[in-house]
Design a protein around this motif. Structure first.
Motif, PDB file in Angstrom:
ATOM      1  N   SER A 241       5.776   9.926   2.293  1.00 37.37           N
ATOM      2  CA  SER A 241       7.050  10.445   1.778  1.00 37.37           C
ATOM      3  C   SER A 241       7.051  10.409   0.258  1.00 37.37           C
ATOM      4  O   SER A 241       6.172   9.808  -0.362  1.00 37.37           O
ATOM      5  CB  SER A 241       8.222   9.601   2.311  1.00 37.37           C
ATOM      6  N   ILE A 242       8.046  11.071  -0.308  1.00 44.34           N
ATOM      7  CA  ILE A 242       8.329  10.913  -1.742  1.00 44.34           C
ATOM      8  C   ILE A 242       9.830  10.990  -1.947  1.00 44.34           C
ATOM      9  O   ILE A 242      10.507  11.833  -1.341  1.00 44.34           O
ATOM     10  CB  ILE A 242       7.577  11.955  -2.609  1.00 44.34           C
ATOM     11  N   TRP A 243      10.305  10.096  -2.763  1.00 41.54           N
ATOM     12  CA  TRP A 243      11.726  10.016  -3.111  1.00 41.54           C
ATOM     13  C   TRP A 243      11.934  10.893  -4.339  1.00 41.54           C
ATOM     14  O   TRP A 243      11.322  10.655  -5.389  1.00 41.54           O
ATOM     15  CB  TRP A 243      12.039   8.567  -3.416  1.00 41.54           C
ATOM     16  N   ARG A 244      12.798  11.898  -4.202  1.00 39.54           N
ATOM     17  CA  ARG A 244      13.075  12.773  -5.328  1.00 39.54           C
ATOM     18  C   ARG A 244      14.577  12.838  -5.581  1.00 39.54           C
ATOM     19  O   ARG A 244      15.382  12.573  -4.672  1.00 39.54           O
ATOM     20  CB  ARG A 244      12.575  14.201  -5.056  1.00 39.54           C
ATOM     21  N   THR A 245      14.908  13.219  -6.812  1.00 36.66           N
ATOM     22  CA  THR A 245      16.313  13.505  -7.149  1.00 36.66           C
ATOM     23  C   THR A 245      16.339  14.812  -7.960  1.00 36.66           C
ATOM     24  O   THR A 245      16.141  15.870  -7.417  1.00 36.66           O
ATOM     25  CB  THR A 245      16.957  12.337  -7.946  1.00 36.66           C
ATOM     26  N   GLY A 246      16.558  14.725  -9.253  1.00 41.99           N
ATOM     27  CA  GLY A 246      16.628  15.933 -10.091  1.00 41.99           C
ATOM     28  C   GLY A 246      18.037  16.500 -10.110  1.00 41.99           C
ATOM     29  O   GLY A 246      18.963  15.953  -9.489  1.00 41.99           O
ATOM     30  N   ALA A 247      18.187  17.638 -10.806  1.00 38.07           N
ATOM     31  CA  ALA A 247      19.527  18.219 -11.034  1.00 38.07           C
ATOM     32  C   ALA A 247      20.277  18.471  -9.728  1.00 38.07           C
ATOM     33  O   ALA A 247      21.511  18.312  -9.671  1.00 38.07           O
ATOM     34  CB  ALA A 247      19.380  19.527 -11.807  1.00 38.07           C
TER      35      ALA A 247
ATOM     36  N   ILE B 255      24.462  11.444  -4.213  1.00 38.31           N
ATOM     37  CA  ILE B 255      23.177  11.689  -3.554  1.00 38.31           C
ATOM     38  C   ILE B 255      22.167  10.768  -4.245  1.00 38.31           C
ATOM     39  O   ILE B 255      21.811  10.971  -5.403  1.00 38.31           O
ATOM     40  CB  ILE B 255      22.767  13.171  -3.661  1.00 38.31           C
ATOM     41  N   VAL B 256      21.748   9.738  -3.535  1.00 40.73           N
ATOM     42  CA  VAL B 256      20.872   8.719  -4.149  1.00 40.73           C
ATOM     43  C   VAL B 256      19.412   9.170  -4.086  1.00 40.73           C
ATOM     44  O   VAL B 256      18.601   8.800  -4.930  1.00 40.73           O
ATOM     45  CB  VAL B 256      21.074   7.350  -3.458  1.00 40.73           C
ATOM     46  N   GLY B 257      19.093   9.954  -3.105  1.00 39.05           N
ATOM     47  CA  GLY B 257      17.721  10.447  -3.038  1.00 39.05           C
ATOM     48  C   GLY B 257      17.532  11.501  -1.971  1.00 39.05           C
ATOM     49  O   GLY B 257      18.281  11.551  -0.991  1.00 39.05           O
TER      50      GLY B 257
ATOM     51  N   ASP C 147      -5.541  10.288  -1.044  1.00 42.21           N
ATOM     52  CA  ASP C 147      -4.665   9.423  -1.839  1.00 42.21           C
ATOM     53  C   ASP C 147      -5.206   9.102  -3.219  1.00 42.21           C
ATOM     54  O   ASP C 147      -6.392   8.898  -3.385  1.00 42.21           O
ATOM     55  CB  ASP C 147      -4.490   8.084  -1.120  1.00 42.21           C
ATOM     56  N   ARG C 148      -4.258   9.038  -4.162  1.00 41.56           N
ATOM     57  CA  ARG C 148      -4.596   8.387  -5.427  1.00 41.56           C
ATOM     58  C   ARG C 148      -4.513   6.885  -5.191  1.00 41.56           C
ATOM     59  O   ARG C 148      -3.843   6.430  -4.255  1.00 41.56           O
ATOM     60  CB  ARG C 148      -3.627   8.848  -6.515  1.00 41.56           C
ATOM     61  N   PRO C 149      -5.177   6.079  -6.035  1.00 38.56           N
ATOM     62  CA  PRO C 149      -5.109   4.636  -5.812  1.00 38.56           C
ATOM     63  C   PRO C 149      -3.716   4.072  -6.111  1.00 38.56           C
ATOM     64  O   PRO C 149      -2.964   4.662  -6.894  1.00 38.56           O
ATOM     65  CB  PRO C 149      -6.150   4.071  -6.786  1.00 38.56           C
TER      66      PRO C 149
ATOM     67  N   THR D  41       0.802  -1.242   0.000  1.00 36.39           N
ATOM     68  CA  THR D  41       0.000   0.000   0.000  1.00 36.39           C
ATOM     69  C   THR D  41       0.830   1.285   0.000  1.00 36.39           C
ATOM     70  O   THR D  41       0.272   2.369  -0.145  1.00 36.39           O
ATOM     71  CB  THR D  41      -0.959   0.040   1.210  1.00 36.39           C
ATOM     72  N   ARG D  42       2.146   1.189   0.154  1.00 33.09           N
ATOM     73  CA  ARG D  42       2.949   2.425   0.137  1.00 33.09           C
ATOM     74  C   ARG D  42       2.798   3.134  -1.194  1.00 33.09           C
ATOM     75  O   ARG D  42       2.779   2.521  -2.249  1.00 33.09           O
ATOM     76  CB  ARG D  42       4.437   2.093   0.360  1.00 33.09           C
ATOM     77  N   LYS D  43       2.707   4.425  -1.135  1.00 34.48           N
ATOM     78  CA  LYS D  43       2.694   5.208  -2.375  1.00 34.48           C
ATOM     79  C   LYS D  43       3.304   6.572  -2.088  1.00 34.48           C
ATOM     80  O   LYS D  43       3.268   7.051  -0.951  1.00 34.48           O
ATOM     81  CB  LYS D  43       1.281   5.322  -2.928  1.00 34.48           C
ATOM     82  N   ALA D  44       3.853   7.165  -3.124  1.00 37.37           N
ATOM     83  CA  ALA D  44       4.505   8.469  -2.961  1.00 37.37           C
ATOM     84  C   ALA D  44       3.452   9.542  -2.725  1.00 37.37           C
ATOM     85  O   ALA D  44       2.365   9.497  -3.291  1.00 37.37           O
ATOM     86  CB  ALA D  44       5.313   8.795  -4.212  1.00 37.37           C
ATOM     87  N   ALA D  45       3.796  10.507  -1.870  1.00 31.68           N
ATOM     88  CA  ALA D  45       2.899  11.639  -1.595  1.00 31.68           C
ATOM     89  C   ALA D  45       3.600  12.928  -2.001  1.00 31.68           C
ATOM     90  O   ALA D  45       4.510  13.390  -1.302  1.00 31.68           O
ATOM     91  CB  ALA D  45       2.532  11.662  -0.115  1.00 31.68           C
TER      92      ALA D  45
HETATM   93  C1  LIG Z   1      15.777   7.227  -7.913  1.00 27.39           C
HETATM   94  C2  LIG Z   1      14.413   7.895  -7.971  1.00 27.39           C
HETATM   95  C3  LIG Z   1      14.334   9.253  -8.204  1.00 27.39           C
HETATM   96  C4  LIG Z   1      13.091   9.895  -8.281  1.00 27.39           C
HETATM   97  N1  LIG Z   1      13.044  11.251  -8.490  1.00 27.39           N
HETATM   98  C5  LIG Z   1      11.852  11.872  -8.537  1.00 27.39           C
HETATM   99  C6  LIG Z   1      11.779  13.278  -8.689  1.00 27.39           C
HETATM  100  O1  LIG Z   1      12.783  13.979  -8.757  1.00 27.39           O
HETATM  101  N2  LIG Z   1      10.551  13.856  -8.771  1.00 27.39           N
HETATM  102  C7  LIG Z   1       9.406  13.097  -8.692  1.00 27.39           C
HETATM  103  O2  LIG Z   1       8.304  13.672  -8.774  1.00 27.39           O
HETATM  104  N3  LIG Z   1       9.445  11.765  -8.517  1.00 27.39           N
HETATM  105  C8  LIG Z   1      10.634  11.126  -8.448  1.00 27.39           C
HETATM  106  N4  LIG Z   1      10.681   9.775  -8.267  1.00 27.39           N
HETATM  107  C9  LIG Z   1       9.422   8.997  -8.295  1.00 27.39           C
HETATM  108  C10 LIG Z   1       8.608   9.063  -7.012  1.00 27.39           C
HETATM  109  O3  LIG Z   1       9.414   8.830  -5.869  1.00 27.39           O
HETATM  110  C11 LIG Z   1       7.490   7.995  -7.029  1.00 27.39           C
HETATM  111  O4  LIG Z   1       8.021   6.716  -7.040  1.00 27.39           O
HETATM  112  C12 LIG Z   1       6.575   8.160  -8.221  1.00 27.39           C
HETATM  113  O5  LIG Z   1       5.893   9.392  -8.092  1.00 27.39           O
HETATM  114  C13 LIG Z   1       5.546   7.021  -8.320  1.00 27.39           C
HETATM  115  O6  LIG Z   1       4.797   6.929  -7.166  1.00 27.39           O
HETATM  116  P1  LIG Z   1       4.728   5.565  -6.335  1.00 27.39           P
HETATM  117  O7  LIG Z   1       6.062   5.398  -5.673  1.00 27.39           O
HETATM  118  O8  LIG Z   1       3.591   5.776  -5.401  1.00 27.39           O
HETATM  119  O9  LIG Z   1       4.433   4.467  -7.329  1.00 27.39           O
HETATM  120  C14 LIG Z   1      11.900   9.132  -8.145  1.00 27.39           C
HETATM  121  C15 LIG Z   1      12.007   7.755  -7.875  1.00 27.39           C
HETATM  122  C16 LIG Z   1      13.247   7.142  -7.801  1.00 27.39           C
HETATM  123  C17 LIG Z   1      13.322   5.656  -7.504  1.00 27.39           C
END
Ligand SMILES: Cc1cc2nc3c(=O)[nH]c(=O)nc-3n(C[C@H](O)[C@H](O)[C@H](O)COP(=O)(O)O)c2cc1C
Length: 181
Positions: free
Chosen positions: A127-133, A152-154, A165-167, A9-13
């Motif tokens: 939580s949400i995992w992000r990276t980017g520039a 920097i992995v995340g 929540d979205r599904p 059930t985990r999902k990014a927020a």
């Molecule tokens: C290595 C990695 C980097 C990510 N970087 C971003 C990011 O910079 N911006 C973003 O919106 N989502 C990023 N994501 C995706 C979100 O963390 C998330 O997985 C995606 O929105 C899908 O949602 P879910 O995890 O609920 O399936 C990244 C995921 C991974 C594994």
């Protein structure tokens, strides 16, 4: 929450608000990171925890490092760390090793991030995992007190999910798993 339910059930927020997990809960989250699989026990991870006013400093560092050309891009970078009450920056401190390549050390850190995101979810936060520039920029690394050889992995943004929540996406097992013989 049991482990299988948390995994399913985990999902990014993307939008996160206060409260962030409290001290005792953060300890449980950090301990989950420290149980990541780790080839040769190199402990290739380090975590920078950023909250409160330090998030503004992080935004300023992003701007100083990336030198955005427009006011709009500058504001976006300044505001980026304010998208959650807390950010955990997960760093792979790469060690030269005859048998353990850098990719395995990064993979260990990635596993730790996922362990944390599952712990965060199991505790009722998001939580949400992000990276980017910003994650790949040497000036950002140096400004954080890291070495340019660090990865920097995340950036794990965490707090309380602010929107309904979205599904959870339903993927078909057979599209990804097959018997090989
Ligand atoms: C290595 C990695 C980097 C990510 N970087 C971003 C990011 O910079 N911006 C973003 O919106 N989502 C990023 N994501 C995706 C979100 O963390 C998330 O997985 C995606 O929105 C899908 O949602 P879910 O995890 O609920 O399936 C990244 C995921 C991974 C594994």
């Amino acid at each position: 929450m049991d482990a299988i339910t948390a995994l399913h059930t985990r999902k990014a927020a993307p939008r996160l608000i206060e409260p962030a997990p409290a001290k005792e809960q953060l300890e449980l989250i950090y301990k989950a990171a420290l149980r990541a699989p780790d080839h040769a026990m190199l402990r290739p991870w380090r975590y920078l925890v950023i909250s409160g006013a330090a998030r503004n400093k992080l935004g300023e560092l992003f701007v100083a490092a990336l030198e955005p050309e427009t006011e709009e891009k500058k504001n976006k970078l300044l505001m980026a760390p304010l998208r959650a009450p807390m950010i955990i920056i997960a760093v792979s401190t790469i060690t030269e090793h005859p048998k353990i390549p850098a990719i395995e050390q990064v993979a260990s850190t990635a596993a730790a991030i996922q362990n944390m995101s599952l712990a965060i979810h199991a505790l009722g936060y998001a939580s949400i995992w992000r990276t980017g520039a910003v994650a790949f920029d040497d000036k950002v690394k140096l400004g954080l007190g890291l070495k340019t050889s660090d990865e920097i992995v995340g950036l794990l943004y965490l707090g309380t999910a602010s929107v309904e929540d979205r599904p959870v996406p339903e993927l078909d097992i057979d599209d990804y798993f097959e018997e090989w013989s």
